[in-house]
Design a protein around this motif. Structure first.
Motif, PDB file in Angstrom:
ATOM      1  N   ALA A 135       0.797  -1.290   0.029  1.00 32.23           N
ATOM      2  CA  ALA A 135      -0.071  -0.043  -0.050  1.00 32.23           C
ATOM      3  C   ALA A 135       0.842   1.325  -0.011  1.00 32.23           C
ATOM      4  O   ALA A 135       0.581   2.197  -0.520  1.00 32.23           O
ATOM      5  N   ASP A 136       1.871   1.308   0.878  1.00 35.84           N
ATOM      6  CA  ASP A 136       2.544   2.529   0.989  1.00 35.84           C
ATOM      7  C   ASP A 136       3.480   2.661  -0.405  1.00 35.84           C
ATOM      8  O   ASP A 136       3.576   3.877  -0.851  1.00 35.84           O
ATOM      9  N   ALA A 137       3.767   1.658  -1.123  1.00 36.03           N
ATOM     10  CA  ALA A 137       4.655   1.755  -2.552  1.00 36.03           C
ATOM     11  C   ALA A 137       3.692   2.181  -3.337  1.00 36.03           C
ATOM     12  O   ALA A 137       4.111   3.011  -4.167  1.00 36.03           O
ATOM     13  N   VAL A 138       2.676   1.727  -3.354  1.00 36.18           N
ATOM     14  CA  VAL A 138       1.236   2.494  -4.506  1.00 36.18           C
ATOM     15  C   VAL A 138       1.184   3.693  -4.051  1.00 36.18           C
ATOM     16  O   VAL A 138       1.006   4.500  -4.964  1.00 36.18           O
ATOM     17  N   GLY A 139       1.098   4.106  -2.967  1.00 38.99           N
ATOM     18  CA  GLY A 139       0.770   5.377  -2.523  1.00 38.99           C
ATOM     19  C   GLY A 139       1.625   6.495  -2.918  1.00 38.99           C
ATOM     20  O   GLY A 139       1.506   7.359  -3.559  1.00 38.99           O
ATOM     21  N   ARG A 140       3.296   5.900  -2.672  1.00 34.06           N
ATOM     22  CA  ARG A 140       4.163   6.823  -2.999  1.00 34.06           C
ATOM     23  C   ARG A 140       4.283   6.696  -4.477  1.00 34.06           C
ATOM     24  O   ARG A 140       4.536   7.998  -5.245  1.00 34.06           O
ATOM     25  N   GLY A 141       4.069   5.905  -5.225  1.00 32.77           N
ATOM     26  CA  GLY A 141       4.302   5.719  -6.854  1.00 32.77           C
ATOM     27  C   GLY A 141       2.936   6.752  -7.316  1.00 32.77           C
ATOM     28  O   GLY A 141       3.059   7.563  -8.202  1.00 32.77           O
ATOM     29  N   LEU A 142       1.655   6.858  -6.791  1.00 35.85           N
ATOM     30  CA  LEU A 142       0.607   7.661  -6.968  1.00 35.85           C
ATOM     31  C   LEU A 142       0.963   9.016  -6.769  1.00 35.85           C
ATOM     32  O   LEU A 142       0.698   9.964  -7.829  1.00 35.85           O
ATOM     33  N   ALA A 143       1.480   9.258  -5.716  1.00 35.71           N
ATOM     34  CA  ALA A 143       1.720  10.752  -5.209  1.00 35.71           C
ATOM     35  C   ALA A 143       2.927  11.361  -6.384  1.00 35.71           C
ATOM     36  O   ALA A 143       2.910  12.277  -6.984  1.00 35.71           O
ATOM     37  N   THR A 144       3.983  10.526  -6.775  1.00 38.82           N
ATOM     38  CA  THR A 144       5.017  10.922  -7.628  1.00 38.82           C
ATOM     39  C   THR A 144       4.105  11.035  -9.285  1.00 38.82           C
ATOM     40  O   THR A 144       4.555  11.928  -9.864  1.00 38.82           O
ATOM     41  N   PHE A 145       3.425  10.233  -9.641  1.00 43.25           N
ATOM     42  CA  PHE A 145       2.775  10.309 -10.900  1.00 43.25           C
ATOM     43  C   PHE A 145       2.014  11.762 -10.969  1.00 43.25           C
ATOM     44  O   PHE A 145       2.049  12.403 -11.879  1.00 43.25           O
ATOM     45  N   TRP A 200       0.595  -9.554   0.205  1.00 44.97           N
ATOM     46  CA  TRP A 200       0.754  -8.442   0.860  1.00 44.97           C
ATOM     47  C   TRP A 200      -0.667  -8.104   1.413  1.00 44.97           C
ATOM     48  O   TRP A 200      -1.155  -7.155   2.254  1.00 44.97           O
ATOM     49  N   LEU A 201      -1.582  -8.983   0.936  1.00 42.98           N
ATOM     50  CA  LEU A 201      -3.133  -8.699   1.260  1.00 42.98           C
ATOM     51  C   LEU A 201      -3.751  -9.468   2.390  1.00 42.98           C
ATOM     52  O   LEU A 201      -3.116 -10.344   2.753  1.00 42.98           O
ATOM     53  N   PRO A 202      -4.718  -8.599   3.270  1.00 43.14           N
ATOM     54  CA  PRO A 202      -5.155  -9.367   4.322  1.00 43.14           C
ATOM     55  C   PRO A 202      -5.793 -10.818   3.783  1.00 43.14           C
ATOM     56  O   PRO A 202      -6.406 -10.844   2.698  1.00 43.14           O
ATOM     57  N   ASP A 203      -5.909 -11.769   4.742  1.00 43.83           N
ATOM     58  CA  ASP A 203      -6.149 -13.029   4.278  1.00 43.83           C
ATOM     59  C   ASP A 203      -7.626 -13.283   3.805  1.00 43.83           C
ATOM     60  O   ASP A 203      -8.046 -14.061   2.999  1.00 43.83           O
ATOM     61  N   ASP A 204      -8.318 -12.132   4.556  1.00 43.21           N
ATOM     62  CA  ASP A 204      -9.997 -12.479   4.059  1.00 43.21           C
ATOM     63  C   ASP A 204     -10.334 -11.525   2.867  1.00 43.21           C
ATOM     64  O   ASP A 204     -11.604 -11.600   2.239  1.00 43.21           O
ATOM     65  N   GLN A 205      -9.331 -11.168   2.298  1.00 45.63           N
ATOM     66  CA  GLN A 205      -9.551 -10.398   0.906  1.00 45.63           C
ATOM     67  C   GLN A 205      -9.258 -10.924  -0.272  1.00 45.63           C
ATOM     68  O   GLN A 205      -7.944 -11.200  -0.259  1.00 45.63           O
ATOM     69  N   THR A 206     -10.111 -11.112  -1.212  1.00 43.65           N
ATOM     70  CA  THR A 206      -9.449 -11.837  -2.431  1.00 43.65           C
ATOM     71  C   THR A 206     -10.000 -10.764  -3.595  1.00 43.65           C
ATOM     72  O   THR A 206     -11.012 -10.660  -3.853  1.00 43.65           O
ATOM     73  N   PRO A 207      -9.136  -9.814  -3.959  1.00 37.20           N
ATOM     74  CA  PRO A 207      -9.564  -9.127  -4.822  1.00 37.20           C
ATOM     75  C   PRO A 207     -10.209  -9.449  -6.208  1.00 37.20           C
ATOM     76  O   PRO A 207      -9.820 -10.644  -6.574  1.00 37.20           O
ATOM     77  N   PRO A 208     -11.093  -8.998  -6.840  1.00 35.69           N
ATOM     78  CA  PRO A 208     -11.849  -9.427  -8.021  1.00 35.69           C
ATOM     79  C   PRO A 208     -10.689  -9.250  -9.121  1.00 35.69           C
ATOM     80  O   PRO A 208      -9.946  -8.397  -9.227  1.00 35.69           O
ATOM     81  N   PRO A 209     -10.710 -10.424 -10.119  1.00 35.70           N
ATOM     82  CA  PRO A 209      -9.739 -10.313 -11.195  1.00 35.70           C
ATOM     83  C   PRO A 209      -9.343  -8.973 -11.973  1.00 35.70           C
ATOM     84  O   PRO A 209      -8.612  -8.742 -12.390  1.00 35.70           O
ATOM     85  N   LEU A 210     -10.628  -8.293 -12.012  1.00 33.48           N
ATOM     86  CA  LEU A 210     -10.456  -6.998 -12.827  1.00 33.48           C
ATOM     87  C   LEU A 210     -10.022  -5.621 -12.138  1.00 33.48           C
ATOM     88  O   LEU A 210      -9.565  -4.729 -12.696  1.00 33.48           O
ATOM     89  N   ALA A 211      -9.805  -5.903 -10.636  1.00 36.47           N
ATOM     90  CA  ALA A 211      -9.519  -4.749  -9.749  1.00 36.47           C
ATOM     91  C   ALA A 211      -8.532  -3.841 -10.437  1.00 36.47           C
ATOM     92  O   ALA A 211      -8.604  -2.803 -10.297  1.00 36.47           O
ATOM     93  N   THR A 212      -7.353  -4.612 -10.796  1.00 36.94           N
ATOM     94  CA  THR A 212      -6.169  -3.776 -11.305  1.00 36.94           C
ATOM     95  C   THR A 212      -6.339  -2.671 -12.452  1.00 36.94           C
ATOM     96  O   THR A 212      -6.322  -1.729 -12.338  1.00 36.94           O
ATOM     97  N   GLU A 213      -7.048  -3.653 -13.171  1.00 33.59           N
ATOM     98  CA  GLU A 213      -7.523  -2.643 -14.505  1.00 33.59           C
ATOM     99  C   GLU A 213      -8.473  -1.800 -14.199  1.00 33.59           C
ATOM    100  O   GLU A 213      -8.202  -0.489 -14.893  1.00 33.59           O
ATOM    101  N   VAL A 214      -9.455  -2.043 -13.206  1.00 40.20           N
ATOM    102  CA  VAL A 214     -10.464  -1.039 -12.971  1.00 40.20           C
ATOM    103  C   VAL A 214     -10.008   0.285 -12.301  1.00 40.20           C
ATOM    104  O   VAL A 214     -10.077   1.359 -12.506  1.00 40.20           O
TER     105      VAL A 214
END
Lengths: 242, 179
Positions: free
Chosen positions: A111-121, A167-181
């Motif tokens: 999450a932190d990596a993605v947050g930093r990447g987004l801020a830089t973007f 990296w994800l919490p055990d109870d979370q399975t992201p939908p396959p399209l999540a990244t694209e969306v």
């Protein structure tokens, strides 16, 4: 023949030479350096002209004038306006991705990596509104090849966002399209801000966009907590800090 | 125009192609449209309106918003899967037309976002709701564009449920807004 500045240079005595132009005549610089320099100047001129007039009204003549190179030099490097535009696009995206990757690599966790990447973007686009206009908005006007490049660039961002399941919490399975969306959603917001001339305000959207990005992966509670932990949205530390 | 531009793209479409397909004389064409661009934009408006109408028709019969969203998405994605040429005209080709096409496209997507906002957030003005809906529409655009680009439009209708669930989460996530 290592003449770089074309017809204006031939007038001699460096008259009318812009600061970034090489002196005309025998300057003893290696050929590859001259080429590089000419190419960079042409690419820089494309970005400047396109951000002012839009891709549709881009002309090779404007680029030549802006770059201070001869028509002949231009055609030694590029075959037409589309070709030179794609080169400019590639160059902007390459820099953008490099900065974002660097920031991303410094993250404590996903999450932190993605947050930093987004801020830089967002910061990259805010610092260079002309670059933002070229790589976010005008790329859409440059035809199918440009769209294919954009698709590849979006794919590169997807690769950065897609979490390692560890990296994800055990109870979370992201939908396959999540990244694209989430990547598509951020692109859309950025597109509409940049096309309204509001690139400078993008960094202010960071908390909102970051939250939306995390949501499908972490669920609401953890997403909010992660955003709060990552405040303030300062991207890469610019060199060693104070 | 719809057919030809949907098949080979706007850039490769000539007025002659359109005349041949529509069995129309050059004179008739130019009495209606000033040029190729005008003709494409008219076709674009019509396609967009048709897509919106299909979704609008659903409103009256259903009340729960997430269910309705899934239905609307299924409708649109099925349209894209069965008529990929239409989807291409709506989502890919405006870019090749130039500024007028991009402007039309932006407005069309804005209209979809507004409808989504109304559908999910109703009359209550949720803070940041409009922005989220814009993101949600953008997300669907990218998903469909990617499938058009590699000729995988047939899988689109199957994605409706998953997309609807994610869009609902995205558009309604305002409670936890940390800003």
């Amino acid at each position: 023949m290592t003449r770089a500045a074309g017809s204006s240079g031939r007038r001699g005595a460096g008259a009318g030479r812009l600061p970034h132009q090489l002196p005309a005549g025998r300057h003893g610089l290696p050929r590859s350096y001259v080429n590089r320099n000419q190419r960079d100047r042409i690419v820089g001129a494309v970005i400047e002209v396109v951000s002012r007039t839009g891709y549709a009204r881009l002309t090779v003549r404007d680029v030549i004038e802006g770059a201070g190179v001869s028509r002949r030099t231009f055609y030694q490097h590029f075959s037409n306006k589309k070709d030179v535009f794609l080169a400019a696009y590639d160059s902007v995206v390459e820099h953008l991705l490099a900065e974002v990757r660097l920031a991303h690599a410094g993250g404590r966790d996903w999450a932190d990596a993605v947050g930093r990447g987004l801020a830089t973007f967002l910061d990259f686009l805010a610092r260079g509104p002309a670059l933002a206009h070229v790589c976010i908005v005008e790329v859409v006007a440059a035809g199918p090849d440009a769209l294919a490049r954009r698709a590849r660039a979006l794919e590169a961002f997807c690769d950065l966002v897609r979490p390692d399941p560890a990296w994800l919490p055990d109870d979370q399975t992201p939908p396959p399209l999540a990244t694209e969306v989430v990547v598509g959603g951020i692109y859309e917001i950025v597109f509409s801000q940049v096309s309204q001339g509001r690139a400078h305000a993008l960094p202010m959207l960071w908390p909102e966009l970051f939250l939306n990005l995390l949501l499908p992966f972490l669920g609401p509670a953890q997403a909010v907590a992660s955003v709060e932990r990552s405040q303030p949205p300062l991207a890469v530390p610019l060199g060693p800090r104070g | 125009m719809l057919e030809v531009a949907g098949e080979r793209g706007y850039a490769a479409t000539t007025v002659e192609d359109v005349l041949a397909r529509a069995r129309m004389s050059r004179r008739t064409f130019y009495s209606v449209f000033g040029n190729r661009e005008e003709c494409f934009l008219a076709a674009y408006d019509e396609t967009q309106q048709r897509a919106l109408d299909r979704v609008a028709g659903l409103h009256t019969h259903h009340s729960s918003s997430p269910g309705l969203l899934e239905l609307a998405l299924t409708e649109l994605l099925t349209l894209a899967a069965t008529r990929p040429a239409l989807a291409r005209v709506l989502l890919v080709e405006p870019a090749s037309v130039g500024p007028s096409g991009i402007d039309r496209y932006e407005r069309a997507m804005g209209e979809f976002a507004k409808r989504l906002d109304r559908l999910l957030n109703g009359r209550s003005r949720v803070r940041g709701g409009a922005l989220r809906c814009e993101a949600a529409v953008g997300a669907v655009e990218r998903v469909v564009q990617a499938r058009i680009a590699d000729g995988r439009t047939e899988e689109l209708p199957r994605l409706a449920r998953e997309l609807a669930a994610m869009l609902t989460d995205m558009a309604q996530s305002s409670e936890g807004d940390p800003a």
